[in-house]
Design a protein around this motif. Structure first.
Motif, mmCIF file in Angstrom:
data_model
loop_
_atom_site.group_PDB
_atom_site.id
_atom_site.type_symbol
_atom_site.label_atom_id
_atom_site.label_comp_id
_atom_site.label_asym_id
_atom_site.label_seq_id
_atom_site.Cartn_x
_atom_site.Cartn_y
_atom_site.Cartn_z
ATOM 1 N N THR A 276 0.714 -1.516 0.450
ATOM 2 C CA THR A 276 0.019 0.526 -0.142
ATOM 3 C C THR A 276 0.373 0.559 -0.047
ATOM 4 O O THR A 276 2.116 1.571 0.853
ATOM 5 N N ILE A 277 0.459 2.311 -0.623
ATOM 6 C CA ILE A 277 1.677 3.664 -0.918
ATOM 7 C C ILE A 277 0.312 4.610 -0.688
ATOM 8 O O ILE A 277 -1.039 4.883 -1.216
ATOM 9 N N GLN A 278 0.845 5.026 -0.033
ATOM 10 C CA GLN A 278 -0.568 6.844 0.559
ATOM 11 C C GLN A 278 0.002 8.033 0.654
ATOM 12 O O GLN A 278 1.226 8.006 0.694
ATOM 13 N N GLU A 279 -0.214 8.916 -0.141
ATOM 14 C CA GLU A 279 -0.187 9.771 -0.219
ATOM 15 C C GLU A 279 -1.246 11.239 0.038
ATOM 16 O O GLU A 279 -1.895 10.950 0.047
ATOM 17 N N ASP A 280 -0.317 11.796 0.691
ATOM 18 C CA ASP A 280 -1.384 13.095 1.871
ATOM 19 C C ASP A 280 -1.514 14.027 1.031
ATOM 20 O O ASP A 280 -0.529 14.582 1.053
ATOM 21 N N PHE A 281 -2.698 14.906 1.262
ATOM 22 C CA PHE A 281 -3.034 15.803 0.562
ATOM 23 C C PHE A 281 -2.991 16.911 0.913
ATOM 24 O O PHE A 281 -4.179 16.953 2.635
ATOM 25 N N PRO A 282 -3.073 18.547 1.059
ATOM 26 C CA PRO A 282 -2.567 19.202 0.083
ATOM 27 C C PRO A 282 -0.877 19.471 0.228
ATOM 28 O O PRO A 282 -0.381 18.825 -0.972
#
Length: 186
Positions: free
Chosen positions: A179-185
């Motif tokens: 699992t790869i997670q990207e947080d925004f902004p």
């Protein structure tokens, strides 16, 4: 280039002076968690109102663009209405591209479109790839999975996915046990 948004804050002179002092000290951006470009005092006569007023110039669209570029997204398509950035997501045996398009809806709101596609948009996505959007509390907002014939996962298709000044979300891409997670902004 989107227009800058101006917010007018009315209040007692001492409170307005404090806002101006925080801006001049470089602390206002951190306190508000937004990018404030300018703060200036405007007289009541200039705004045809009684109390003294301070104006905060804010460009939410620009704040999000800066955040996307800092996260390593590469510009793909840009117009006066919206911008799309692409980020390469590498799994152990596969790679895909995460596309994020943002557009300004109002001074305090942007719309976001999220897609996942194969590298350079060619071929098919890995079977079983799951893309999820999580709110700031980790709750799933939207979720889609790829099948054998998926050449794109349009996560936000048919949905109105918007963010305001303090909104946060994460995109999780899962393939097998990875699992790869990207947080925004950002």
């Amino acid at each position: 280039m989107p227009k800058r948004k101006t917010f007018i804050i009315e209040g007692p002179q001492d409170e307005l002076d404090e806002i101006l002092a925080l801006f001049e000290a470089g602390e206002l951006n951190n306190l508000l968690d937004i990018k404030v470009l300018d703060v200036k005092m405007v007289s009541a006569e200039q705004l045809e109102s009684e109390p003294a007023t301070a104006a905060l110039e804010l460009d939410l669209y620009r704040v999000w663009l800066d955040s996307l570029w800092q996260k390593g997204l590469q510009p793909a398509v840009r117009s006066t209405q919206s911008t799309t950035g692409i980020k390469l997501i590498k799994f152990q045996d596969n790679s895909v591209e995460l596309l994020i398009t943002i557009g300004s809806l109002s001074p305090t709101e942007i719309q976001i479109f999220l897609q996942v596609r194969p590298l350079a948009g060619k071929g098919y996505l890995p079977v079983g790839l799951k893309a999820s959007i999580f709110d700031e509390f980790g709750e799933i907002i939207l979720e889609k999975s790829a099948d054998a014939q998926s050449n794109i996962l349009d996560i936000t298709y048919g949905q109105r996915f918007t963010c305001e000044l303090s909104d946060r979300f994460s995109v999780g891409l899962t393939l097998g046990n990875e699992t790869i997670q990207e947080d925004f902004p950002g």
